[in-house]
Design a protein around this motif. Structure first.
Motif, PDB file in Angstrom:
ATOM      1  N   ALA A  38       0.862  -1.184   0.000  1.00 13.53           N
ATOM      2  CA  ALA A  38       0.000   0.000   0.000  1.00 13.53           C
ATOM      3  C   ALA A  38       0.894   1.228   0.000  1.00 13.53           C
ATOM      4  CB  ALA A  38      -0.917   0.008   1.210  1.00 13.53           C
ATOM      5  N   VAL A  39       0.350   2.350  -0.467  1.00 16.26           N
ATOM      6  CA  VAL A  39       1.090   3.605  -0.526  1.00 16.26           C
ATOM      7  C   VAL A  39       0.322   4.666   0.246  1.00 16.26           C
ATOM      8  CG1 VAL A  39       1.875   5.481  -2.039  1.00 16.26           C
ATOM      9  CG2 VAL A  39       2.212   3.098  -2.729  1.00 16.26           C
ATOM     10  N   VAL A  40       1.037   5.373   1.127  1.00 15.62           N
ATOM     11  CA  VAL A  40       0.472   6.563   1.772  1.00 15.62           C
ATOM     12  C   VAL A  40       1.065   7.767   1.058  1.00 15.62           C
ATOM     13  CG1 VAL A  40       0.440   7.969   3.859  1.00 15.62           C
ATOM     14  CG2 VAL A  40       0.048   5.507   4.011  1.00 15.62           C
ATOM     15  N   LEU A  41       0.208   8.563   0.425  1.00 21.13           N
ATOM     16  CA  LEU A  41       0.624   9.740  -0.338  1.00 21.13           C
ATOM     17  C   LEU A  41       0.265  10.986   0.473  1.00 21.13           C
ATOM     18  CD1 LEU A  41       1.650  11.116  -2.911  1.00 21.13           C
ATOM     19  CD2 LEU A  41      -0.626  10.772  -3.913  1.00 21.13           C
ATOM     20  N   THR A  42       1.271  11.763   0.815  1.00 16.63           N
ATOM     21  CA  THR A  42       1.042  12.893   1.725  1.00 16.63           C
ATOM     22  C   THR A  42       1.003  14.231   0.997  1.00 16.63           C
ATOM     23  OG1 THR A  42       3.416  13.201   2.151  1.00 16.63           O
ATOM     24  CG2 THR A  42       2.231  11.663   3.595  1.00 16.63           C
ATOM     25  N   TYR A  43       0.249  15.155   1.577  1.00 15.30           N
ATOM     26  CA  TYR A  43       0.295  16.573   1.223  1.00 15.30           C
ATOM     27  C   TYR A  43       0.151  17.351   2.530  1.00 15.30           C
ATOM     28  CZ  TYR A  43      -4.807  16.940   1.792  1.00 15.30           C
ATOM     29  OH  TYR A  43      -6.081  16.949   2.302  1.00 15.30           O
ATOM     30  N   ALA A  44       0.483  18.617   2.516  1.00 17.22           N
ATOM     31  CA  ALA A  44       0.387  19.447   3.717  1.00 17.22           C
ATOM     32  C   ALA A  44      -0.880  20.294   3.654  1.00 17.22           C
ATOM     33  CB  ALA A  44       1.621  20.329   3.853  1.00 17.22           C
ATOM     34  N   CYS A  45      -1.683  20.206   4.704  1.00  9.47           N
ATOM     35  CA  CYS A  45      -2.963  20.930   4.717  1.00  9.47           C
ATOM     36  C   CYS A  45      -2.765  22.442   4.651  1.00  9.47           C
ATOM     37  CB  CYS A  45      -3.747  20.582   5.985  1.00  9.47           C
ATOM     38  SG  CYS A  45      -4.337  18.870   6.037  1.00  9.47           S
ATOM     39  N   ALA A  69      -3.019  11.184   2.673  1.00 11.46           N
ATOM     40  CA  ALA A  69      -2.976  11.719   4.034  1.00 11.46           C
ATOM     41  C   ALA A  69      -2.656  13.209   3.994  1.00 11.46           C
ATOM     42  CB  ALA A  69      -1.934  10.974   4.860  1.00 11.46           C
ATOM     43  N   GLY A  70      -3.599  14.034   4.473  1.00  6.26           N
ATOM     44  CA  GLY A  70      -3.368  15.471   4.603  1.00  6.26           C
ATOM     45  C   GLY A  70      -2.730  15.747   5.958  1.00  6.26           C
ATOM     46  N   CYS A  71      -1.417  15.998   5.965  1.00  7.20           N
ATOM     47  CA  CYS A  71      -0.682  16.204   7.218  1.00  7.20           C
ATOM     48  C   CYS A  71      -0.721  17.683   7.632  1.00  7.20           C
ATOM     49  CB  CYS A  71       0.765  15.746   7.051  1.00  7.20           C
ATOM     50  SG  CYS A  71       0.938  14.001   6.591  1.00  7.20           S
ATOM     51  N   LYS A  72      -0.218  17.936   8.842  1.00  3.09           N
ATOM     52  CA  LYS A  72      -0.141  19.298   9.400  1.00  3.09           C
ATOM     53  C   LYS A  72      -1.508  19.957   9.490  1.00  3.09           C
ATOM     54  CE  LYS A  72       4.583  19.860   7.624  1.00  3.09           C
ATOM     55  NZ  LYS A  72       5.566  20.759   6.995  1.00  3.09           N
ATOM     56  N   LEU A  73      -2.502  19.149   9.890  1.00  2.00           N
ATOM     57  CA  LEU A  73      -3.865  19.677  10.009  1.00  2.00           C
ATOM     58  C   LEU A  73      -3.913  20.837  10.995  1.00  2.00           C
ATOM     59  CD1 LEU A  73      -6.922  19.420   9.397  1.00  2.00           C
ATOM     60  CD2 LEU A  73      -7.049  17.710  11.214  1.00  2.00           C
ATOM     61  N   ASP A  74      -3.076  20.791  12.041  1.00  2.40           N
ATOM     62  CA  ASP A  74      -3.093  21.829  13.078  1.00  2.40           C
ATOM     63  C   ASP A  74      -2.582  23.172  12.566  1.00  2.40           C
ATOM     64  OD1 ASP A  74      -0.598  20.283  12.929  1.00  2.40           O
ATOM     65  OD2 ASP A  74       0.117  21.700  14.445  1.00  2.40           O
ATOM     66  N   LEU A  75      -1.880  23.186  11.429  1.00  2.00           N
ATOM     67  CA  LEU A  75      -1.325  24.427  10.895  1.00  2.00           C
ATOM     68  C   LEU A  75      -2.214  25.068   9.833  1.00  2.00           C
ATOM     69  CD1 LEU A  75       2.459  23.451  10.531  1.00  2.00           C
ATOM     70  CD2 LEU A  75       1.313  24.624  12.436  1.00  2.00           C
ATOM     71  N   ARG A  76      -3.279  24.397   9.496  1.00  3.36           N
ATOM     72  CA  ARG A  76      -4.154  24.965   8.454  1.00  3.36           C
ATOM     73  C   ARG A  76      -4.946  26.136   9.031  1.00  3.36           C
ATOM     74  NH1 ARG A  76      -8.337  21.001   5.678  1.00  3.36           N
ATOM     75  NH2 ARG A  76      -9.404  21.261   7.683  1.00  3.36           N
ATOM     76  N   GLU A  87      -7.262  13.302   7.127  1.00  3.70           N
ATOM     77  CA  GLU A  87      -6.446  14.428   7.567  1.00  3.70           C
ATOM     78  C   GLU A  87      -5.888  14.120   8.952  1.00  3.70           C
ATOM     79  OE1 GLU A  87      -8.399  18.239   5.265  1.00  3.70           O
ATOM     80  OE2 GLU A  87      -9.279  17.652   7.182  1.00  3.70           O
ATOM     81  N   CYS A  88      -4.647  14.566   9.199  1.00  3.34           N
ATOM     82  CA  CYS A  88      -4.000  14.208  10.457  1.00  3.34           C
ATOM     83  C   CYS A  88      -3.002  15.289  10.867  1.00  3.34           C
ATOM     84  CB  CYS A  88      -3.284  12.868  10.318  1.00  3.34           C
ATOM     85  SG  CYS A  88      -2.008  12.863   9.025  1.00  3.34           S
ATOM     86  N   SER A  89      -2.490  15.119  12.080  1.00  3.04           N
ATOM     87  CA  SER A  89      -1.461  16.024  12.581  1.00  3.04           C
ATOM     88  C   SER A  89      -0.540  15.253  13.507  1.00  3.04           C
ATOM     89  CB  SER A  89      -2.083  17.204  13.337  1.00  3.04           C
ATOM     90  OG  SER A  89      -1.090  17.940  14.030  1.00  3.04           O
ATOM     91  N   ALA A  90       0.760  15.234  13.187  1.00  2.00           N
ATOM     92  CA  ALA A  90       1.730  14.538  14.028  1.00  2.00           C
ATOM     93  C   ALA A  90       1.994  15.316  15.305  1.00  2.00           C
ATOM     94  CB  ALA A  90       3.034  14.323  13.256  1.00  2.00           C
ATOM     95  N   THR A  91       2.032  16.639  15.235  1.00  5.13           N
ATOM     96  CA  THR A  91       2.342  17.438  16.421  1.00  5.13           C
ATOM     97  C   THR A  91       1.170  17.535  17.384  1.00  5.13           C
ATOM     98  OG1 THR A  91       1.753  19.453  15.204  1.00  5.13           O
ATOM     99  CG2 THR A  91       4.077  18.802  15.215  1.00  5.13           C
ATOM    100  N   ALA A  92      -0.038  17.319  16.874  1.00  2.04           N
ATOM    101  CA  ALA A  92      -1.215  17.339  17.760  1.00  2.04           C
ATOM    102  C   ALA A  92      -1.768  15.933  17.981  1.00  2.04           C
ATOM    103  CB  ALA A  92      -2.299  18.243  17.170  1.00  2.04           C
TER     104      ALA A  92
END
Length: 669
Positions: free
Chosen positions: A85-92, A121-128, A155-160
């Motif tokens: 499987a592939v997780v394809l990321t972008y930054a929110c 996976a939409g990362c950095k959700l907390d920064l949007r 959508e996700c956030s590693a820091t939160a």
């Protein structure tokens, strides 16, 4: 209908994380690995293995981080080839990284032919920021419409620590319980293979065969698949849900097939694919919706000159199936009836070559009983695993391990000068336009055609031959032409032992491939050499083929009975061809050429003669002059060794007698 996750044959899931630089790939992996907010993140995170009990399916997940730099593109491509499987990321918080999904990453994955589930996976959700706030469905909807390989978006956030484990749970779930084999996004319905598999399961669970699952049968199904019974109130609830949405899903007797299919479509629409997969895997299905190998015990480690045939019990089962679907009892099944027979199989196994056109049919295009059984014999010869799977699909309930009979080695048959086989494989060699295809067509009872269509690939014709060597269509024609002749009728009804003959036409361009494999030639019971008796060139080429086969048999020890077929006997024969073919057959120790004309329906009892040659595997094996010389040399050596052995034995006996005499003499002295 409650249900839990189904077991999978997979022991691990490999997830590769890709995306633009700075979108949060490494932070996402660090967060899920430590289950905490990452403090220091490496540029590329080392491979990470989540523990066995991290997710409910108890299948460990290995996560591979990647670099998006150009110098590491080769390494990235290698990892993608090994991905489950592939997780394809972008930054929110970076709209450009989102647009790069459809402008670069998803087309790139397609060009690399990465055919695995993709989780966006939409990362950095907390920064949007609020000015970028929009629904995930609105953002990803158009992209998912264009790229159906996207399994889901999150959508996700590693820091939160927002939905970090969910990203890899969806990736694991997409591998263990894939959507692709079950659901068609375009039609928004179950795929045909899924419907067929669920239909078979429904039939197996419908123990009283009344076309519905009663409350008792529904409960038994639940216990079998999930080890937990349904309470009466739950059964009522299930049927109520079905009845509200599917009018014909429930009747007074219970849950119908349409209702059963509706339930599974509902599970899939609600994201509960693990429930449907648990059912499918309990009944032996793999991810391709075919029965898994452990449910298909087929013979292995056969010698090249052994073959596999259906046991008598399986043949009788097939006769019963044919009779069940031959509704008008005319001795043939229509294409629609044949489709019904295989309606619980992934597809009809005979829709494609080499089976599609290999069986005997009536003038209306319906498959006869002999054609039906012969198709099964052909499939068993070529692909026993496929035969066993399809027997089970259509309802065979006997012991799978006893479906097949492994034949004795041909080398043993030649020594015993007889065979116990019921299915014979016959290679048909010959020059182009010699009449090979016409011979196969005649065997299937098809009319002669003046049109010439060169055969470009191996073609098969399979039929049953009785002791008179006639197929069903030919026998019926003879009976109708001679219905007042009791002698003919009596002779035709003397069935005797029937054999299945499989003619395999070898295109002239494919001869080299066939003869290059000693093991492949060892599968042949009889080799036919067809030539146009009116054309000298046709005979010369056929003679060359005969000599090649004879030489290979002498070298390999797998000599094959050979017959010469002088085709187109209705035309003026070539004098040189007639003389030379008779001389060659005599010199090589095989029968004289058999003259036939498919145009005037003069088959000269050819199919019976082929079977007879196969039944006597020690005869009609051609010998070249080189082969004869070798045989004489071996005979001479063996005779010399025998003489030496006899002489040595006489010497030993004489010596022993002398010693006994000497001993007695000394004792008397």
């Amino acid at each position: 209908m409650p249900g839990g996750p189904g077991s999978s044959a997979r022991t691990s899931v490999r997830v590769v994380v890709v995306g633009d630089r700075g979108t949060g790939k490494s932070s996402l992996i660090s967060a899920v690995a430590s289950e905490s907010i990452p403090e220091k993140v490496p540029p590329v995170h080392p491979p990470t293995r989540l523990p066995l009990d991290f997710y409910p399916d108890h299948v460990p997940v290995t996560i591979i981080d990647t670099s998006s730099s150009l110098e590491n593109k080769g390494k990235l491509n290698e990892e993608l080839k090994k991905a489950d499987a592939v997780v394809l990321t972008y930054a929110c918080n970076q709209p450009m990284s989102l647009s790069r999904l459809s402008s670069y990453w998803l087309p790139e994955l397609r060009s690399l032919e990465v055919k695995v589930p993709i989780i966006v996976a939409g990362c950095k959700l907390d920064l949007r920021g609020e000015h970028l706030a929009t629904s995930l469905e609105e953002v990803m909807g158009p992209i998912m419409q264009q790229f159906r390989e996207i399994e889901t978006c999150v959508e996700c956030s590693a820091t939160a620590m927002i939905q970090v484990p969910d990203v890899f749970y969806y990736a694991q779930k997409a591998v263990l319980h894939p959507t692709g084999p079950l659901f068609d996004h375009d039609s928004q319905g179950l795929k045909q293979r899924c419907v067929r598999a669920l239909k078979r399961i429904f039939i197996l669970c419908d123990q009283d065969m009344d076309g519905v699952l009663s409350d008792v049968e529904l409960n038994d199904f639940q216990v079998k698949c999930f080890n937990a019974p349904l309470q009466p109130a739950e059964i009522v609830g299930v049927k109520r849900v079905v009845q509200e949405k599917q009018l014909d899903g429930v009747n007074e007797l219970g849950l119908t097939l349409n209702g059963f299919l509706f339930l599974h479509a509902l599970f899939i629409e609600k994201g509960r694919l693990e429930t449907t997969w648990a059912v499918l895997r309990k009944f032996g299905y793999g991810d391709d919706l075919e029965l898994r190998d452990e449910f298909l015990p087929v013979p292995t480690k056969l010698a090249p000159d052994q073959s596999v045939e259906l046991a008598s019990e399986a043949v009788e089962f097939l006769r019963g199936i044919f009779g069940l679907y031959d509704i008008d009892n005319d001795g043939a099944v229509r294409p629609t009836e044949l489709e019904d027979i295989f309606s619980a199989a992934p597809e009809s196994p005979w829709d494609e070559a080499p089976y599609r056109d290999a069986g005997e049919k009536t003038v209306l295009g319906n498959l006869t009983l002999n054609g039906f059984l012969s198709e099964w014999a052909l499939m068993t010869l070529l692909d026993p695993r496929r035969t066993l799977a399809n027997l089970i699909y259509i309802g065979y309930g006997g012991d799978p391990a006893s479906v097949f009979h492994v034949t004795r080695r041909k080398s043993t048959d030649r020594k015993k000068q007889r065979t116990e086989r019921n299915v014979f494989r016959c290679f048909v060699f010959g020059s182009k336009s010699a009449g090979k295809s016409a011979l196969l067509n005649s065997f299937l009872g098809r009319p002669f055609s003046e049109n010439y269509y060169p055969t470009t690939c191996e073609r098969y014709a399979a039929n049953v031959v009785d002791q008179l060597g006639v197929s069903t269509n030919t026998r019926n024609t003879m009976l109708s032409d001679c219905y007042t002749c009791s002698h003919c009728i009596g002779m035709l009804q003397m069935q005797g032992t029937k054999k299945t003959l499989i003619l395999q036409e070898i295109p002239e361009d494919g001869v080299k491939k066939v003869l290059s494999s000693k093991e492949y030639m060892a599968t042949c019971d009889v080799a036919l050499f067809v030539y146009d008796s009116s054309v000298e060139h046709s005979w010369k080429r056929t003679k060359e083929l005969l000599v090649e086969v004879a030489r290979q048999g002498e070298i390999s020890g797998h000599g094959v009975p050979c017959l010469l077929i002088a085709a187109k006997d209705d035309l003026d024969p070539c004098r040189i061809t007639v003389q030379d073919s008779a001389m060659v057959s005599q010199e090589m120790g095989i029968e004289p050429p058999i003259h036939v004309s498919m145009k005037v329906r003069d088959s000269n009892n050819i199919f019976s003669r082929i079977v007879r040659a196969a039944e006597h595997p020690h005869l009609n094996i051609p010998e070249t002059e080189v082969g004869k010389s070798r045989k004489r040399y071996r005979h001479l050596v063996n005779s010399s060794l025998m003489f030496v052995s006899v002489g040595a034995a006489v010497t030993i006996v004489g010596l022993a007698a002398y010693r006994a005499y000497a001993a007695r003499r000394n004792a008397s002295a």
